[in-house]
Design a protein around this motif. Sequence first.
Motif, PDB file in Angstrom:
ATOM      1  N   GLY A 101       0.429  -1.098   0.201  1.00 37.35           N
ATOM      2  CA  GLY A 101       0.007   0.222  -0.015  1.00 37.35           C
ATOM      3  C   GLY A 101       1.051   1.191   0.497  1.00 37.35           C
ATOM      4  N   VAL A 102       2.171   1.053   0.217  1.00 32.96           N
ATOM      5  CA  VAL A 102       2.968   2.595  -0.460  1.00 32.96           C
ATOM      6  C   VAL A 102       2.904   2.898  -1.430  1.00 32.96           C
ATOM      7  N   GLY A 103       2.732   2.271  -1.942  1.00 38.79           N
ATOM      8  CA  GLY A 103       3.016   3.312  -3.561  1.00 38.79           C
ATOM      9  C   GLY A 103       3.476   2.455  -3.905  1.00 38.79           C
ATOM     10  N   THR A 104       4.513   1.185  -3.996  1.00 40.88           N
ATOM     11  CA  THR A 104       5.291   0.754  -5.071  1.00 40.88           C
ATOM     12  C   THR A 104       5.487   1.137  -6.520  1.00 40.88           C
ATOM     13  N   SER A 105       4.328   0.263  -6.742  1.00 37.84           N
ATOM     14  CA  SER A 105       3.646  -0.282  -8.187  1.00 37.84           C
ATOM     15  C   SER A 105       3.395   1.280  -9.050  1.00 37.84           C
ATOM     16  N   SER A 106       2.748   2.170  -8.203  1.00 28.58           N
ATOM     17  CA  SER A 106       2.433   3.863  -8.481  1.00 28.58           C
ATOM     18  C   SER A 106       3.487   4.216  -9.594  1.00 28.58           C
ATOM     19  N   ARG A 231      -4.494   4.957   1.868  1.00 28.53           N
ATOM     20  CA  ARG A 231      -4.402   4.264   0.583  1.00 28.53           C
ATOM     21  C   ARG A 231      -4.633   3.178  -0.269  1.00 28.53           C
ATOM     22  N   SER A 234      -8.303   4.560  -1.495  1.00 26.58           N
ATOM     23  CA  SER A 234      -7.984   4.962  -2.802  1.00 26.58           C
ATOM     24  C   SER A 234      -7.823   4.006  -3.675  1.00 26.58           C
ATOM     25  N   ARG A 235      -6.934   2.823  -3.343  1.00 31.20           N
ATOM     26  CA  ARG A 235      -6.349   1.384  -4.496  1.00 31.20           C
ATOM     27  C   ARG A 235      -7.874   0.755  -4.551  1.00 31.20           C
ATOM     28  N   ASN A 276       6.584   8.510   0.382  1.00 31.43           N
ATOM     29  CA  ASN A 276       6.495   8.746  -1.415  1.00 31.43           C
ATOM     30  C   ASN A 276       4.941   9.519  -0.488  1.00 31.43           C
ATOM     31  N   ILE A 277       4.700  10.493  -0.240  1.00 32.81           N
ATOM     32  CA  ILE A 277       3.268  11.156  -0.125  1.00 32.81           C
ATOM     33  C   ILE A 277       2.833  12.109  -1.153  1.00 32.81           C
ATOM     34  N   VAL A 279       4.017  12.038  -5.658  1.00 29.92           N
ATOM     35  CA  VAL A 279       4.486  11.868  -6.512  1.00 29.92           C
ATOM     36  C   VAL A 279       4.821  12.431  -6.726  1.00 29.92           C
TER      37      VAL A 279
END
Length: 302
Positions: A101-106, A231, A234-235, A276-277, A279
């Motif tokens: 959920g921290v945003g690695t894929s985005s 996150r 939002s996902r 990762n606040i 992008v």
Amino acid sequence: MIMVQGEVSGKVYTEPFSKGVLSRSLTRAEMGPNKAYAFASCIEAKLKDKNLSLITIDELVELIVDDLRDEDPEIAEKYIAWRQIKKGTEPLIILIGGASGVGTSSIAFEIANRLGIRNMISTDMIREVMRKIVSKELIPVIHESSFTAYKGMRVPPPPEFDDVLAGFRDHVDTVSVGIDAVIERSLKEGISIVIEGVHVVPGFIKQELIEKNNVVMFVLTLQDKEIHKGRFYSRCRQMWARRPLQRYLDNFFAIRKTHKYFESQASKFDVPAIENIDVVTTIDSIIKHITETYGGINDVKK
Ligand SMILES: Nc1ncnc2c1ncn2[C@@H]1O[C@H](COP(=O)(O)OP(=O)(O)O)[C@@H](O)[C@H]1O
Ligand SMILES: O=C(O)[C@@H](COP(=O)(O)O)OP(=O)(O)O
């Protein structure tokens, strides 16, 4: 027609000047698409004014950078950084890890896009292939999520160990074999790739691979628990999302334990941990690190 002359592996080539190609590289330096096209048109007009029929890439870049510095110095710096990375003579392997959920894929997607890297793989996919090969009876931990892997441990960890982290380590250790294989193949084939996911954990990838200058690793973090939780919401809002929100919320405490583990491993192995606040800030920070450690080097440690 204006021809541009470049060089690949010591071989000289020429191709027609293209406003589309130039504007694409400018958008990678974060210039808006309309502005990028207009800027590329101005460059073309300048070349025509000079009555040039052939220009080398280096001369063209010099012209672009000069004009960019007048137009927007910040974009000029980003463009220079991007060029420096592109000039590297070895394929670039970018590893992006972080708790679920921290945003690695985005972020991986954005980085690949910015650097024009065409290959990207999620470690969840590597794990999925491994699940078909290795039965649940043989290695139960990889048939769980990383944060519930402890439930699959055949022998529970001793009481002094944290069960979530013991399961997480077993799970990551197994999937890391697949990550090593992807890195090795990419190096062998000479292709750049971004590898992302919860299984990219400092200390688990083969040392001889991680030591190479063209293999770079980052850990994404989110100090604020509420932002992290947000996150998952939002996902799940994305129409195609199939992963149930409740599962991640129910396991949030365990996910935060893995988050802490990521932080301590990053600090132990000197891997940049990036909050990762936002992008744009995350991407800039990753690009800056890559430029400093890899950009333009020709002498890659083997
Ligand atoms: N820097 C960011 N700012 C705002 N939202 C983000 C950011 N990075 C990721 N997100 C959002 O958070 C959610 C989870 O991100 P995702 O990339 O799927 O995480 P992971 O792959 O680490 O599980 C997605 O909806 C994504 O759009
Ligand atoms: O194992 C895990 O922690 C998550 C990682 O996925 P991301 O949240 O990083 O996408 O996979 P899951 O089992 O939920 O499909």
